[in-house]
Design a protein around this motif. Structure first.
Motif, PDB file in Angstrom:
ATOM      1  N   PHE A 274       0.836  -1.201   0.000  1.00 37.90           N
ATOM      2  CA  PHE A 274       0.000   0.000   0.000  1.00 37.90           C
ATOM      3  C   PHE A 274       0.873   1.253   0.000  1.00 37.90           C
ATOM      4  O   PHE A 274       1.858   1.337   0.731  1.00 37.90           O
ATOM      5  N   SER A 275       0.494   2.209  -0.814  1.00 38.69           N
ATOM      6  CA  SER A 275       1.231   3.470  -0.878  1.00 38.69           C
ATOM      7  C   SER A 275       0.284   4.615  -0.527  1.00 38.69           C
ATOM      8  O   SER A 275      -0.786   4.751  -1.131  1.00 38.69           O
ATOM      9  N   GLY A 282      -2.116  12.714  -8.269  1.00 38.88           N
ATOM     10  CA  GLY A 282      -1.031  13.060  -9.174  1.00 38.88           C
ATOM     11  C   GLY A 282       0.368  12.708  -8.713  1.00 38.88           C
ATOM     12  O   GLY A 282       1.336  12.959  -9.422  1.00 38.88           O
ATOM     13  N   LEU A 283       0.534  12.149  -7.510  1.00 34.85           N
ATOM     14  CA  LEU A 283       1.882  11.859  -7.020  1.00 34.85           C
ATOM     15  C   LEU A 283       2.239  10.398  -7.226  1.00 34.85           C
ATOM     16  O   LEU A 283       1.384   9.524  -7.136  1.00 34.85           O
ATOM     17  N   LYS A 284       3.535  10.157  -7.490  1.00 32.24           N
ATOM     18  CA  LYS A 284       3.996   8.767  -7.482  1.00 32.24           C
ATOM     19  C   LYS A 284       5.471   8.731  -7.101  1.00 32.24           C
ATOM     20  O   LYS A 284       6.210   9.715  -7.297  1.00 32.24           O
ATOM     21  N   ALA A 290      10.553   1.701  -3.256  1.00 29.89           N
ATOM     22  CA  ALA A 290      10.135   2.554  -2.125  1.00 29.89           C
ATOM     23  C   ALA A 290       9.728   1.688  -0.939  1.00 29.89           C
ATOM     24  O   ALA A 290       9.034   0.687  -1.110  1.00 29.89           O
ATOM     25  N   LYS A 291      10.229   2.080   0.235  1.00 28.38           N
ATOM     26  CA  LYS A 291       9.916   1.275   1.435  1.00 28.38           C
ATOM     27  C   LYS A 291       8.862   2.017   2.271  1.00 28.38           C
ATOM     28  O   LYS A 291       9.200   2.766   3.194  1.00 28.38           O
ATOM     29  N   PHE A 292       7.624   1.799   1.942  1.00 25.28           N
ATOM     30  CA  PHE A 292       6.539   2.517   2.630  1.00 25.28           C
ATOM     31  C   PHE A 292       6.453   2.161   4.116  1.00 25.28           C
ATOM     32  O   PHE A 292       6.232   3.031   4.956  1.00 25.28           O
ATOM     33  N   PRO A 293       6.600   0.878   4.482  1.00 25.31           N
ATOM     34  CA  PRO A 293       6.512   0.565   5.916  1.00 25.31           C
ATOM     35  C   PRO A 293       7.537   1.331   6.756  1.00 25.31           C
ATOM     36  O   PRO A 293       7.236   1.766   7.863  1.00 25.31           O
ATOM     37  N   GLU A 294       8.746   1.533   6.192  1.00 21.52           N
ATOM     38  CA  GLU A 294       9.774   2.249   6.954  1.00 21.52           C
ATOM     39  C   GLU A 294       9.339   3.689   7.181  1.00 21.52           C
ATOM     40  O   GLU A 294       9.534   4.260   8.259  1.00 21.52           O
ATOM     41  N   SER A 351       3.869  16.848   3.638  1.00 23.30           N
ATOM     42  CA  SER A 351       2.723  17.453   4.308  1.00 23.30           C
ATOM     43  C   SER A 351       1.435  16.695   3.950  1.00 23.30           C
ATOM     44  O   SER A 351       0.618  16.364   4.818  1.00 23.30           O
ATOM     45  N   LYS A 352       1.310  16.355   2.683  1.00 31.49           N
ATOM     46  CA  LYS A 352       0.116  15.606   2.235  1.00 31.49           C
ATOM     47  C   LYS A 352       0.145  14.176   2.791  1.00 31.49           C
ATOM     48  O   LYS A 352      -0.873  13.603   3.146  1.00 31.49           O
ATOM     49  N   TYR A 353       1.368  13.650   2.839  1.00 31.25           N
ATOM     50  CA  TYR A 353       1.529  12.301   3.377  1.00 31.25           C
ATOM     51  C   TYR A 353       1.000  12.255   4.823  1.00 31.25           C
ATOM     52  O   TYR A 353       0.265  11.349   5.212  1.00 31.25           O
TER      53      TYR A 353
END
Lengths: 570, 556
Positions: A274-275, A282-284, A290-294, A351-353
């Motif tokens: 999951f990202s 519009g973001l990628k 990419a290590k999302f869990p970290e 900030s969006k994250y």
């Protein structure tokens, strides 16, 4: 960069100060060695003793000391803005006109000849060994948040204790198997139905408070967050165009609320597939690794320094996050680009994250959020943003802030006795921590006759048991489940009926077999007596009939309509 | 909140039996809700407009009902329930019927209610003149019809118009039974029921329904009411056997003598100061399609009409009752539930429920026997299995019902209860005859003359005949005080009342352990089990313990 690498890269008389090993030795007060090897060896000995680093830190002038503090507090991510702000605070002027410098280069430019701080940045960066020592010495970054007063034109979403909505979502999906879109979201029609049935507050990404106006489920902030969490924790799954109950559902739904929130949160935190970027238009990520869990774990660390139980401004939180660890996401996810290819900065990414992250926590009941609306910088369209938030007590529990909840996590948690089996074959499941688990189990095969806030009722029937058998639930299993979890003794007539059903359930079966066929029984008998044949023959088919493969379903239904169980063993 | 009650949004109430506050909660909610089912652990009640109006008529306010709910609720009472209970209860009393020197008049509580009634074609057709403010004169002859029309508008009327003059008749209750000499008096709950009905002779009393379980002495409550009213009385009941039972009871327990009591049936047409008749004869139509026996209602100036088993009251009698609103009316029943859902007509025409005593509390006090229900599953003999397997559904049921191996089990049960008074009840006459022949026991079927039936009943009562084989003719209103065992060898699942009545045969209190046994013999793994399943469900939902046994489980 490790200390050894940094030292080995330095020259005895380098061009820049932070590349000059001789100056480093001077700054450290080490006797100037004649060879590079000796210098490296001396400096390693210097750094090995943590008290040397501490002494060096304590002898720094205030500006340098503040820079070191800020750098360490930010996880070695001080930025030029912070360097300039501190320089201004201390009345230090940068005389150099160098452009495109790193923040540390900028810092040394500000120093105008002083080299004491060089000890902390051999070869222009703070090696991990030094950072580890400094983390213990420098004061932690104080998370100071002002009082926040909600304004009337904002929408407050308070969800403490509403993790059960996610359990309800799982039950809804189990019952309806709704269609899903490519991103695993149930269709808008189902999302609206579910939200209405559940009765929670939600709003659109556009800020509209009526989610009916959302263009898709993804635009419903709480609903889509719940779906993301349910998918991440395997409470539900989506495949072949529809959603269904997931493999982890029984376990998750059997947990008490706080534990359920914790479990779902941790499952989300570990979900590699999951990202959060999928929730930001519009973001990628540029990198496929990419290590999302970290990144989530770092975000959790930042959040765990916030107070619980009171609203704080998102802006202040964001500033704190920036100072504390501005690279928390970028470090693990890498560069993030807009659809048209250029890398975006903090405002558009981190900030969006954090907004997405808090939305998910809000859906889980870990945070309450206050949303206001503004015009988007990019599209000019109306968009909702988090004005303020507060960590709830269960949020604090999960993040380990409030010292933990009285309920401890237990991997082997089992549903508690939470239902009554009545002699009239009704099963009444009362509202309790285990209700969702029992509801889930029974709804797999029994007819629900009542669903109320306080109770669900099911009827144990022949038809229900036939459905159970079809889905692989044996009558013995049902009997064991009822006996184990019923709050009252299982009525004798119910228990007797289950025994009868169990006895009768294996008597009729449609199964695939190979037959050896003879024209008449005499010929068959003859074959049976042939040498070497009898050992190869199985049971002689007794009460059996040949049926057309296409009639299996029809036959099964017809047999069951006449009150006999029929197993399909194909 | 930790009470025993779960209040659901659909107005149903679930009451936890094992809770320490169960009895208190039951007694309180029983006043404004009706029991739907009462299996072992959790009882279901339902609040309906009628149950709430019954409560309102007994003086229970919305605050009182909601207070009881909140006091015993486990979770918060849903808001919609609170609103609805208030709305319904407040409707009771919004219309009143009274009487003055000029006749009957109706009063509405507000202009809106009066406008609503006036706009209704049916209700306003009974007005004698246009409404004047909140008051309107009504035609006294159509008092019942008006009340029915008001019920259709969900406006239950409070009828204070009272009753007309009736022919007096002194009726006293004996202190000891004439037949046995044993002491006789009304039990506490029976006296209370009579008092609540009569209401000291005031206009708001004198009409209504008493709900008592089978075996609790509804006939005796009827006699108590007759004593209070002391006027000529018409009793309507379900069958000729019941008519005679009433007569026997009246002679046994009241001061009435034979010459004062008449039987008005298909066989005898006596009209006396106390007349007992059947719904059947009153509903009978002649060749012209008229109810030829309706004149019975006008033959004497009745002061009280008793409707026995009021849930069985047929439509033509309802029509007639609508015109008898100036007579005192008492309904007696074990259940307000009607197969035809015409409970609101009972409310409008006979009156509200005045008293209901839960059977469990009577059982606890020993006023009715403790019934144990058992289903015994008997395998079909091997040589009948092929015939069973190849039969159609109807024949399958018959083959299973007439399973010859049931005879062996009957004998085992007779041995087990060798000192008991045993009824063997069945559906198929041939089967019953075979059983009777094998046991050398008398048999009662529909073809047996009434006189012979009476003789056999008397012999059974005296204990001279310990085993009696009966067809379904014994379902209603026969009183067999000493039957303590019923063995059902075959049967269909008929109406809910029929099943209750069948069990009711053995519920009257017993000497000694006060236990009664109801056995259903069922062929194992057969279609008969499906029907038994329905019966099982019904009896369990009535609250009776029910066990399933194999032949080997029977201990003699």
């Amino acid at each position: 960069m490790s200390l050894s690498t940094a030292l080995s890269k330095m020259e005895m008389d380098g061009y820049f100060k932070y590349e000059n090993l001789s100056l480093l030795c001077q700054a450290a007060g080490v006797e100037e060695p004649s060879t590079k090897e000796e210098a490296i060896s001396s400096m390693k000995a210097f750094y090995k003793d943590a008290s040397n680093i501490k002494s060096a830190y304590l002898s720094l002038p205030p500006f340098e000391s503040d820079i070191i503090n800020a750098h360490v507090q930010s996880g070695c991510c001080i930025d030029a803005k912070a360097v300039n702000a501190l320089a201004e605070k201390h009345g230090v002027k940068n005389v150099s006109k160098m452009y495109f410098v790193t923040p540390i280069e900028l810092f040394f430019n500000h120093l105008q000849g002083s080299a004491l701080s060089l000890v902390f940045f051999p070869y222009g960066a703070m090696p991990k060994e030094i950072f580890d020592v400094m983390k213990k010495i420098t004061p932690p970054l104080k998370a100071v948040f002002s009082e926040y007063e909600p304004t009337s034109d904002c929408v407050t979403i308070e969800r403490e204790g509403r993790v059960s909505d996610i359990a309800f979502l799982a039950r809804y999906i189990n019952k309806t198997s709704p269609p899903v879109t490519a991103n695993g979201m149930v269709t808008k029609q189902h999302a609206l139905k579910f939200a209405a049935a559940c009765g929670y507050k939600d709003l659109c990404q556009s800020g509209a408070t009526s989610i009916a106006s959302a263009r898709s489920t993804s635009q419903m902030i709480i609903t889509s967050s719940m779906l993301i969490l349910a998918l991440a924790s395997k409470l539900i799954a989506a495949d072949s165009g529809s959603a269904y109950i997931g493999p982890g559902a029984s376990k998750v739904l059997s947990l008490p609320n706080a534990e359920m929130a914790k479990h779902i949160f941790e499952a989300y935190e570990d979900a590699a597939s999951f990202s959060e970027l999928s929730c930001i238009k519009g973001l990628k990520a540029k990198s496929k690794r990419a290590k999302f869990p970290e990144a989530r774990k770092e975000a959790r660390l930042i959040l765990s320094n916030c107070p619980s139980g009171r609203y704080i401004k998102f802006k202040e939180f964001e500033e704190y996050a920036y100072k504390a660890n501005r690279m928390f996401a970028r470090r693990h996810i890498g560069a993030v680009v807009k659809n048209y290819g250029y890398e975006v900065g903090w405002e558009a990414f981190e900030s969006k994250y954090l907004t997405v992250y808090l939305s998910l926590l809000c859906a889980l009941g870990m945070a309450d959020t206050i949303w206001c609306t503004r015009a988007s910088d990019y599209s000019g369209e109306s968009e909702a943003y988090i004005e303020a938030f507060r960590l709830t007590s269960s949020g604090a529990f999960v993040l380990g802030i409030a010292g933990g909840s009285p309920m401890s996590a237990n991997e082997d948690y089992e549903p508690k006795n939470g239902f009554v089996v009545q002699p009239n074959f009704e099963i009444l499941v009362e509202e309790s921590e285990s209700r969702a688990a029992h509801d889930l189990y029974f709804s797999r095969f029994l007819d629900k006759i009542v669903e109320d806030d306080a109770i669900s009722a099911y009827t144990l029937s022949f038809e229900g048991m036939a459905r159970g058998l079809d889905s692989g639930i044996s009558i013995e299993e049902v009997a064991t489940y009822l006996a184990k979890y019923s709050s009252k003794p299982l009525p004798s007539n119910v228990s007797r009926q289950l025994q009868d059903w169990s006895r009768l359930s294996g008597r009729i079966a449609v199964r695939k077999v190979l037959v050896i066929e003879a024209d008449d029984e005499y010929l068959l008998e003859e074959i049976k007596t042939m040498k070497g044949v009898s050992d190869l023959l199985g049971k002689q088919l007794g009460p059996s009939c040949v049926i057309a493969p296409s009639d299996v379903g029809k036959l099964k239904k017809a047999i069951e309509k006449n009150g006999k169980f029929c197993m399909e063993e194909l | 909140m930790s009470g025993p009650l779960i209040v659901q949004g659909d107005m149903t109430l679930l009451l936890e039996v094992g809770h320490p506050d169960f009895e208190t909660a039951r007694d309180e909610i029983n006043a404004f809700s009706e029991i739907v089912k009462s299996p072992e652990y959790m009882h279901t009640y339902r609040m309906t407009p009628l149950s709430l109006w019954n409560a309102a008529s007994a003086g229970i306010s919305a605050d009182g009902a909601l207070g009881a709910l909140e006091a015993h609720a486990k979770h918060a009472v849903p808001e919609n329930v609170k609103t609805r209970v208030r709305q319904i209860i407040e409707r009771y009393g919004s219309v009143e019927i009274d009487k003055d020197d000029e006749g009957l008049f109706l009063t509405a509580k507000d202009e809106f209610t009066m406008a609503l009634i006036n706009a209704d074609e049916k209700a306003s057709s009974y007005f004698l003149s246009p409404p004047e403010g909140l008051k309107v004169r009504i035609d006294g002859h159509y008092r019942g019809h008006l009340k029915q029309a008001l019920m259709d508008l969900q406006l239950p009327a409070q009828d204070h118009a009272g009753f007309g003059e009736a022919a007096p008749l002194t009726i006293g209750l004996r202190e000891s039974c004439a037949s046995s000499g044993s002491p006789f008096s009304l039990r506490g709950y029976q006296q209370e029921a009579v008092d609540l009905f009569y209401a000291s002779g005031k206009a708001h009393g004198g009409h209504g329904v008493i709900v008592l379980p089978c075996g609790a002495g509804k006939t005796i409550v009827g006699m108590g009411a007759m004593e209070k009213v002391s006027a000529e009385t018409l009793v309507l009941t379900t069958s000729i056997t019941a008519v005679r039972q009433w007569i026997a009871e009246l002679l046994d327990k009241t001061s009435l003598t034979e010459d004062l009591i008449g039987e008005y049936s298909g066989e005898i047409k006596q009209i006396r100061p106390v007349t007992i008749s059947t719904y059947q004869i009153l509903s009978h139509r002649n060749a012209q399609g008229d109810n030829a026996h309706f004149s019975l209602f006008d033959e004497r100036n009745w002061g009280l009409i008793i409707y026995d088993e009021v849930h069985m009251l047929p439509a033509p009698v309802f029509r007639m009752t609508a015109e008898l609103q100036s007579k005192r009316r008492l309904g007696l029943t074990a259940t307000l539930v009607r197969e035809d859902d015409r409970q609101s007509d009972v409310f409008a025409l006979i009156g509200p429920k005045r008293c209901e005593v839960p059977w469990k509390s009577l059982e606890e006090k020993g006023f009715i026997a403790k019934a144990k229900c058992s289903e015994i599953r008997i395998p079909l003999p091997v040589d009948m299995k092929m015939a069973y397997a190849t039969s159609d559904k109807k024949d399958k049921f018959r083959i299973a019902s007439e399973n010859p191996d049931k005879m062996h089990v009957i004998k085992l049960l007779l041995e087990k209860h060798k000192d008991g008074n045993i009824l063997i009840i069945g559906q198929y006459i041939s089967q019953l005859k075979a059983i009777a022949a094998e046991l050398e026991a008398p048999i009662i079927t529909g073809s047996l003359a009434n006189k012979k039936r009476e003789l056999l009943y008397s012999s059974f009562k005296r204990g001279d005949t310990p085993v009696l084989v009966v067809s379904k003719v014994a379902n209603f209103a026969i009183d067999l005080p000493d039957a303590n065992v019923a063995i059902e060898v075959s049967g269909t699942f008929g109406s809910r009342q029929e099943e209750a009545q069948r069990l009711g045969r053995i519920l009257r209190p017993k000497e000694g352990d006060n236990e009664a046994h109801f056995y259903a013999l069922v062929t194992k793994d057969s279609r008969e089990e499906d029907f038994a399943g329905n019966r099982q469900l019904f009896l369990i939902e009535q609250g009776y313990p029910y066990e399933i046994l194999e032949v080997a489980d029977i201990s003699v």
